[in-house]
Design a protein around this motif. Structure first.
Motif, short mmCIF file in Angstrom:
data_model
loop_
_atom_site.label_atom_id
_atom_site.label_comp_id
_atom_site.label_asym_id
_atom_site.label_seq_id
_atom_site.Cartn_x
_atom_site.Cartn_y
_atom_site.Cartn_z
N ASN A 155 163.80 41.36 49.26
CA ASN A 155 164.68 40.21 49.03
C ASN A 155 165.20 40.17 47.58
O ASN A 155 165.96 39.28 47.22
CB ASN A 155 163.99 38.90 49.39
CG ASN A 155 162.80 38.58 48.49
OD1 ASN A 155 162.49 39.31 47.55
ND2 ASN A 155 162.10 37.51 48.81
N GLY A 156 164.77 41.12 46.73
CA GLY A 156 165.24 41.20 45.36
C GLY A 156 164.61 40.19 44.42
O GLY A 156 164.96 40.14 43.24
N ARG A 157 163.66 39.42 44.92
CA ARG A 157 163.07 38.36 44.10
C ARG A 157 161.96 38.87 43.17
O ARG A 157 161.73 38.31 42.10
CB ARG A 157 162.53 37.27 45.00
CG ARG A 157 162.02 36.09 44.26
CD ARG A 157 161.67 34.95 45.15
NE ARG A 157 161.07 33.89 44.36
CZ ARG A 157 160.87 32.69 44.78
NH1 ARG A 157 161.21 32.37 46.00
NH2 ARG A 157 160.33 31.80 44.00
N TYR A 158 161.27 39.92 43.57
CA TYR A 158 160.15 40.43 42.79
C TYR A 158 160.37 41.89 42.43
O TYR A 158 161.00 42.64 43.17
CB TYR A 158 158.84 40.32 43.60
CG TYR A 158 158.55 38.91 44.04
CD1 TYR A 158 158.02 37.98 43.16
CD2 TYR A 158 158.81 38.52 45.34
CE1 TYR A 158 157.77 36.68 43.57
CE2 TYR A 158 158.56 37.22 45.76
CZ TYR A 158 158.05 36.31 44.87
OH TYR A 158 157.80 35.04 45.27
N ALA A 159 159.80 42.28 41.29
CA ALA A 159 159.82 43.69 40.87
C ALA A 159 158.42 44.07 40.43
O ALA A 159 157.74 43.30 39.76
CB ALA A 159 160.81 43.90 39.73
N ALA A 160 158.00 45.24 40.82
CA ALA A 160 156.72 45.78 40.37
C ALA A 160 157.01 46.98 39.47
O ALA A 160 158.00 47.69 39.66
CB ALA A 160 155.89 46.21 41.57
N PHE A 161 156.16 47.18 38.49
CA PHE A 161 156.30 48.30 37.57
C PHE A 161 155.00 48.44 36.82
O PHE A 161 154.11 47.60 36.93
CB PHE A 161 157.46 48.05 36.57
CG PHE A 161 157.29 46.81 35.76
CD1 PHE A 161 156.67 46.85 34.51
CD2 PHE A 161 157.73 45.59 36.24
CE1 PHE A 161 156.51 45.69 33.77
CE2 PHE A 161 157.58 44.44 35.50
CZ PHE A 161 156.96 44.49 34.26
N PHE A 162 154.86 49.51 36.08
CA PHE A 162 153.71 49.63 35.18
C PHE A 162 154.23 49.94 33.79
O PHE A 162 155.34 50.44 33.62
CB PHE A 162 152.70 50.66 35.68
CG PHE A 162 153.25 52.03 35.92
CD1 PHE A 162 153.18 53.00 34.93
CD2 PHE A 162 153.82 52.37 37.14
CE1 PHE A 162 153.69 54.28 35.16
CE2 PHE A 162 154.32 53.64 37.37
CZ PHE A 162 154.26 54.59 36.37
N VAL A 163 153.43 49.57 32.80
CA VAL A 163 153.78 49.83 31.41
C VAL A 163 152.99 51.06 31.01
O VAL A 163 151.78 51.12 31.17
CB VAL A 163 153.43 48.63 30.51
CG1 VAL A 163 153.71 48.97 29.05
CG2 VAL A 163 154.23 47.41 30.93
N ARG A 164 153.71 52.08 30.53
CA ARG A 164 153.04 53.32 30.18
C ARG A 164 153.37 53.70 28.75
O ARG A 164 154.41 53.31 28.20
CB ARG A 164 153.41 54.43 31.14
CG ARG A 164 154.78 54.98 30.99
CD ARG A 164 154.94 56.24 31.87
NE ARG A 164 156.29 56.72 31.80
CZ ARG A 164 156.72 57.59 30.90
NH1 ARG A 164 155.92 58.05 29.98
NH2 ARG A 164 157.98 57.99 30.90
N PRO A 165 152.49 54.52 28.14
CA PRO A 165 152.77 55.00 26.79
C PRO A 165 154.04 55.84 26.78
O PRO A 165 154.31 56.59 27.71
CB PRO A 165 151.55 55.85 26.45
CG PRO A 165 150.49 55.42 27.40
CD PRO A 165 151.21 54.97 28.64
#
Length: 173
Positions: A155-165
């Motif tokens: 639905n475009g409401r949420y985004a997942a990601f990770f923070v990496r070096p």
């Protein structure tokens, strides 16, 4: 609609560390075209609604600066645009509507990681930032990180990601 497959071809068959260039081939193997003459970094992503692909390309083989490239394939021809000019980015993903993108910048001495929504004409809308602005006299460890691996909910409401070096010196410690 024609069906195409994407692949990256490295400039040296002996080294996957060599620059990769983006190609498309018809699903039946009858035709292939190079989509960009600039090296591609990361994963290219197909539009959910048309034969367009978005990816990050190096400005030159000597530069580490990555810019947004959008290539549309029509009737066996590739047309590439750069909706954000030479604005440097670190990650890109399609929004589910296929009419906009989610992009991120890496942190630098002036601002933290920023995630933005951009329409295909290049209009930016800030979504959120990760971290705080650095003070001029503080150590700049945070600038060595970037958001990566975007996944956007249907639905475009949420985004997942990770923070990496973003630096070998802090990823080996």
């Amino acid at each position: 609609m024609e069906e195409w497959l994407l692949y990256c071809q490295h400039s040296s068959e002996k080294s996957y560390a060599s620059p990769a260039f983006l190609w498309a081939v018809k699903a039946d193997g009858s035709e292939s075209i190079q989509l960009d003459t600039k090296p591609v970094v990361g994963l290219p992503r197909w539009s959910p609604i048309e034969t367009s692909v978005v990816y990050l390309a190096q400005n030159s083989q000597q530069s580490l600066q990555l810019t947004l490239s959008l290539t549309k394939i029509e009737q066996g021809k590739a047309t590439t645009t750069h909706p954000l000019g030479d604005k440097e980015l670190r990650e890109v993903s399609w929004m589910p509507d296929g009419r906009s993108l989610l992009v991120s910048t890496s942190a630098n001495k002036d601002e933290p990681i920023r995630m933005m929504k951009v329409d295909l004409s290049g209009k930016l809308q800030d979504m959120f930032q990760i971290g705080e602005n650095q003070k001029a006299n503080e150590e700049m460890y945070f600038e060595q990180f970037q958001a990566d691996g975007f996944a956007v909910s249907p639905n475009g409401r949420y985004a997942a990601f990770f923070v990496r070096p973003n630096s070998a010196s802090i990823s080996t410690g």
